[in-house]
Scaffold this active site. Sequence first.
Site, mmCIF file in Angstrom:
data_model
loop_
_atom_site.group_PDB
_atom_site.id
_atom_site.type_symbol
_atom_site.label_atom_id
_atom_site.label_comp_id
_atom_site.label_asym_id
_atom_site.label_seq_id
_atom_site.Cartn_x
_atom_site.Cartn_y
_atom_site.Cartn_z
ATOM 1 N N ASP A 74 -10.750 -2.676 -26.946
ATOM 2 C CA ASP A 74 -9.493 -3.201 -27.496
ATOM 3 C C ASP A 74 -8.288 -2.849 -26.620
ATOM 4 O OD1 ASP A 74 -9.600 -0.518 -28.098
ATOM 5 O OD2 ASP A 74 -8.588 -0.740 -30.032
ATOM 6 N N GLU A 75 -8.509 -2.148 -25.516
ATOM 7 C CA GLU A 75 -7.431 -1.837 -24.577
ATOM 8 C C GLU A 75 -7.584 -2.697 -23.330
ATOM 9 O OE1 GLU A 75 -6.644 2.297 -23.942
ATOM 10 O OE2 GLU A 75 -7.632 2.815 -25.828
ATOM 11 N N CYS A 126 0.846 -1.190 0.000
ATOM 12 C CA CYS A 126 0.000 0.000 0.000
ATOM 13 C C CYS A 126 0.886 1.247 0.000
ATOM 14 C CB CYS A 126 -0.908 -0.006 1.220
ATOM 15 S SG CYS A 126 -1.881 1.507 1.424
#
Length: 105
Positions: free
Chosen positions: A85-86, A66
């Site tokens: 498409d990403e 974290c």
Amino acid sequence: MKFCPKCKSLMISSEGLFRCKKCGHTEEPGENTEKMTIRNKRVEKDIVIVDEADEVRTLPTVSAKCPECGNDIAEWWLRQLRSADESETRFFRCTKCKFTWREYD
């Protein structure tokens, strides 16, 4: 099951006759017709109410540091935020301080 001889759709039993829902053709049941009874049984489902105080963990966890408190365990999930498409965006939430951050590929 019986199929309509005209349009080949599935016929349903209605008022002692077989009736085609598509073309409306009707026939009387023949001697070789098997009888079936279909019953729709409603199943009552329990509703589960979860208080925030219960802290039910449903997300998978992973070893990730974290950036706020330095804890080494975080819950994670994926979301498709950009075009199809990403790649997906990976989110993390610290199990200790609940800080949420994201990671891109």
